[in-house]
Design an enzyme around this catalytic site. Sequence first.
Site, mmCIF file in Angstrom:
data_model
loop_
_atom_site.group_PDB
_atom_site.id
_atom_site.type_symbol
_atom_site.label_atom_id
_atom_site.label_comp_id
_atom_site.label_asym_id
_atom_site.label_seq_id
_atom_site.Cartn_x
_atom_site.Cartn_y
_atom_site.Cartn_z
ATOM 1 N N ARG A 92 31.132 79.032 -55.610
ATOM 2 C CA ARG A 92 30.032 79.984 -55.769
ATOM 3 C C ARG A 92 30.399 81.279 -55.053
ATOM 4 O O ARG A 92 30.756 81.268 -53.881
ATOM 5 C CB ARG A 92 28.753 79.396 -55.178
ATOM 6 C CG ARG A 92 27.497 80.191 -55.514
ATOM 7 C CD ARG A 92 26.277 79.382 -55.131
ATOM 8 N NE ARG A 92 25.042 80.049 -55.446
ATOM 9 C CZ ARG A 92 23.855 79.467 -55.366
ATOM 10 N NH1 ARG A 92 23.768 78.212 -54.971
ATOM 11 N NH2 ARG A 92 22.757 80.122 -55.669
ATOM 12 N N GLN A 112 37.692 68.622 -69.088
ATOM 13 C CA GLN A 112 38.343 67.507 -68.403
ATOM 14 C C GLN A 112 37.818 66.163 -68.900
ATOM 15 O O GLN A 112 38.574 65.192 -69.002
ATOM 16 C CB GLN A 112 38.176 67.664 -66.894
ATOM 17 C CG GLN A 112 38.964 68.860 -66.363
ATOM 18 C CD GLN A 112 38.922 69.022 -64.866
ATOM 19 O OE1 GLN A 112 38.298 68.247 -64.153
ATOM 20 N NE2 GLN A 112 39.593 70.041 -64.364
ATOM 21 N N VAL A 129 34.334 65.405 -57.042
ATOM 22 C CA VAL A 129 34.107 66.001 -55.723
ATOM 23 C C VAL A 129 33.638 67.448 -55.867
ATOM 24 O O VAL A 129 32.803 67.921 -55.100
ATOM 25 C CB VAL A 129 35.399 65.941 -54.880
ATOM 26 C CG1 VAL A 129 35.216 66.630 -53.527
ATOM 27 C CG2 VAL A 129 35.848 64.493 -54.690
ATOM 28 N N ARG A 162 28.051 61.916 -42.588
ATOM 29 C CA ARG A 162 27.327 62.823 -41.691
ATOM 30 C C ARG A 162 26.086 62.141 -41.114
ATOM 31 O O ARG A 162 25.773 62.282 -39.927
ATOM 32 C CB ARG A 162 26.915 64.081 -42.453
ATOM 33 C CG ARG A 162 28.059 65.029 -42.761
ATOM 34 C CD ARG A 162 27.651 66.066 -43.800
ATOM 35 N NE ARG A 162 28.660 67.123 -43.931
ATOM 36 C CZ ARG A 162 28.715 67.979 -44.939
ATOM 37 N NH1 ARG A 162 27.815 67.905 -45.922
ATOM 38 N NH2 ARG A 162 29.656 68.910 -44.988
ATOM 39 N N HIS A 187 23.769 65.690 -54.422
ATOM 40 C CA HIS A 187 24.546 66.280 -53.323
ATOM 41 C C HIS A 187 24.180 67.760 -53.239
ATOM 42 O O HIS A 187 24.861 68.636 -53.770
ATOM 43 C CB HIS A 187 26.043 66.099 -53.567
ATOM 44 C CG HIS A 187 26.890 66.803 -52.547
ATOM 45 N ND1 HIS A 187 26.885 66.467 -51.223
ATOM 46 C CD2 HIS A 187 27.745 67.849 -52.666
ATOM 47 C CE1 HIS A 187 27.704 67.270 -50.562
ATOM 48 N NE2 HIS A 187 28.235 68.119 -51.421
#
EC number: 1.1.1.37
Length: 327
Positions: A92, A112, A129, A162, A187
């Site tokens: 971004r 892809q 990812v 995390r 996410h």
Amino acid sequence: MKTPIRVAVTGAAGQIAYSLLFRIAAGDMLGEDQPVILQLLDIPQSLPSLKGVVMELDDCAFPLLRDITITDDPKTAFRDINIAMLVGARPRTKGMERKDLLEANGTIFRAQGKALDEVAGRDVKVLVVGNPANTNAYITMKNAPSLKPTSFSSMMRLDHNRAVFQLAVKVGQPVSSVRKMIVWGNHSSAQYPDLSHAEVDGHNAADLVNDMAWIETGFIPVIQKRGMEVIEARGSSSAASAANAAICHMRDWVSGTPEGDWVSMGIPSDGSYGIPEGVIYGYPVTCQGGEYKIVPDLEISEFSRMKMQASYRELMGERESIKHLLG
């Protein structure tokens, strides 16, 4: 010696891949007795840099690394692969709206997906990812109709890790004592880190913390905003921690989750926990024999349900904006 496993990595000249490739070649992901062949994809202008990365891989003399291919053609990169780690994505940039980011990346992941559909091994495991990871994974899946939907996943493991760390710090215990953490949903900042089922040395985490205010205003927002805090601190997005999470995700998917624990993975929703089909959604899963299974029958509070539905609505909004790219 085992037959080598073919692993494709996209965005292979990038920062995350630089932290990822050496660990794959060393056996951290698939085991110390499993040879690998790396099939690396990046855009044409990044191939000179990628050649330098390959020189470094060669110079490590990894016993498990049998061969390396570099290419800017998805069909070459994905031919006969067993594992795809789709790391590369358009970042971004300043002034870019999220819908523009979705569109730019949607075009990449559509291509892809079609290449995977055509040339990948039929048993391929695909981990997305590159962000926005859940919707990118959904686009990839919808453009690969000959592959099983269960072949596709998006990475929630960085958020999961995390959350494990933050809980461990709060209760003053090592991270190894924490089990059964969940990160539901997307996410993004709408994700829902949920410690209501987590355990610390077998004791319920929420009972140990005994501080709902901290959970609502400390724990949850810290996980939701951690990625942005990393960017502000180091000037670029999480790379080594993202690579580590990708290793953990694929290792557990291939080799199985530890007994008595589960992990968070973005997977095709199937109606479980009130989340309708049609999105890639973060769920708690166990893995065995190369297959994942959603953890069933967890009790969901009204607070949790509200957070889970908010994340679902965000994913539906993302899907709506890229519906023209779905195959």
